[in-house]
Scaffold this active site. Structure first.
Site: not given
Ligand code: UD1
Length: 365
Positions: A207
């Site tokens: 991821h």
């Molecule tokens: C975040 C953390 C990362 C961690 C990861 C674990 C930061 C900078 N990054 O990254 O360190 O390893 O979580 O999962 O804080 N999304 C969904 N559903 C959700 C949440 C997210 O669909 O419940 C999708 C959204 O499109 C979003 C993307 O995932 O834009 C990324 O989510 P985000 O929380 O920004 O970062 P992660 O890649 O999950």
């Protein structure tokens, strides 16, 4: 006294669960739980709260997804009035996600003591947003709890007063040990998703932006994974971000077929059950590097560096980067029976939360 605990993203939940439980048992301290809403899907959040026995948060800031600046700023704005209202004696943050630094910064500016659990880890790779979150959170923390001894040197080299640093072990491994018996058998998890579990299998997770946001990098990784998967079938519980990229880049073909079984994100007990019986884990996650070390399962990390060096020096972890040739060689070694056995690091004994709360009681009890 009230200790306000912050959670935001999936890897925070297994760290806060044992701390929150221990605070509930404390006669002197009370937890107040704030979820920022950084992760919000049932599969990314609810499954973890339920399975780990975390009560519903006292407040959910409902922030959701966005760019780093937007998300961090939203969390800060929404957290400030909640902090004023709750008026805790201290704020406790875990890990290295955007919620960690956002809430930490609000607390520090209000001169509310800040506690950082999992302090001092350094990859020295500033292209990772998590590294920036780690460095900044540690700089403004009053109490820093570490998971491995190397963290203290990192912190003192950055000018942190050693009297603030406490080596207590790993709260994520507290959760793992507490839940291991309840782990869902892997065959059952696969069956629930209409798939069959191969007699021997490996597990993949991916991821990190550096691995999934570029179509060529992602295609090359999926290609070598499929190749490994033809020798040892791989189960791939897929982060929503990665699934979006696979679809956007038209790479679905590469994750269909017997070599790779693609699954939606799994709950904590499903993931634990899957990993504990795997022959091999290939991952770019921070948490899984530690969980595989605690379980004695060989781990190939698809990154060039790690902020958790003890998983390499003492545990089962090997850094393979994203070069297909190197990844293939590492997998070959494990498949030939030469995977690292490792040993469980010092104080990863299931009692880290106890040590933390004992120290908190000395300060605020
Ligand atoms: C975040 C953390 C990362 C961690 C990861 C674990 C930061 C900078 N990054 O990254 O360190 O390893 O979580 O999962 O804080 N999304 C969904 N559903 C959700 C949440 C997210 O669909 O419940 C999708 C959204 O499109 C979003 C993307 O995932 O834009 C990324 O989510 P985000 O929380 O920004 O970062 P992660 O890649 O999950």
């Amino acid at each position: 006294a009230t200790i306000l605990c912050v959670v935001g993203a999936r890897p925070n939940f297994m760290k806060i669960a044992p701390i929150h439980a221990q605070l509930r048992r404390s006669g002197k301290l009370r937890p107040f739980l704030v979820h920022t809403g950084q992760h919000y899907d049932a599969a990314m959040k609810d499954a973890f709260f339920t399975q780990l026995g975390i009560p519903e948060p006292d407040v959910d800031l409902g922030v959701g997804s966005g760019s780093h600046a937007w998300q961090t700023a939203q969390i800060m704005q929404r957290f400030e009035p909640v902090l004023d209202e709750a008026a805790p004696e201290a704020v406790l943050v875990v890990g290295d996600v955007n919620s960690t630094i956002a809430c930490g910064l609000v607390a520090a500016k209000k001169q509310i003591p800040l506690i950082h659990v999992e302090a001092g880890l350094r990859s020295r790779d500033r292209t990772m947003p998590e590294e920036i979150n780690r460095v900044l959170t540690d700089q403004i923390s009053d109490l820093l709890f570490t998971t491995e001894r190397s963290a203290r040197d990192n912190l003192t080299a950055e000018g942190i007063d050693p009297s603030r640093i406490h080596f207590v072990g790993n709260v994520m491994i507290d959760a793992l040990r507490a839940q291991l018996e309840r782990a869902m058998p892997a065959a059952q998890t696969l069956q629930r998703h209409g798939r069959a579990l191969p007699p021997q299998y490996g597990v993949v997770t991916l991821h990190r932006p550096a691995n999934v946001d570029d179509p060529d990098v992602l295609a090359r990784l999926l290609n070598v994974l499929a190749e490994i998967g033809r020798r040892l079938p791989l189960v791939f519980p897929c982060h929503p971000r990665t699934l979006q990229k696979i679809e956007a880049f038209g790479l679905q073909d590469m994750v269909e077929g017997p070599a790779i079984t693609l699954l939606p994100p799994l709950g904590y007990l499903e993931m634990l059950g899957l990993v504990k019986d795997a022959r091999l884990v290939l991952t770019d996650s921070g948490g899984l590097q530690e969980e595989t070390t605690a379980l004695g399962i060989p781990c190939i990390t698809l990154r060039d560096n790690t902020e958790r060096p003890i998983t390499v020096t003492e545990g089962t972890n090997t850094l393979a980067g994203r070069d297909p040739e190197r990844i293939r060689r590492c997998a070959d070694e494990v498949l030939a029976g030469g995977g690292k056995r490792g040993r469980v690091p010092e104080l990863w004994d299931g009692r880290a939360a106890e040590r933390i709360v004992t120290i908190l009681e000395r300060h605020w009890g």
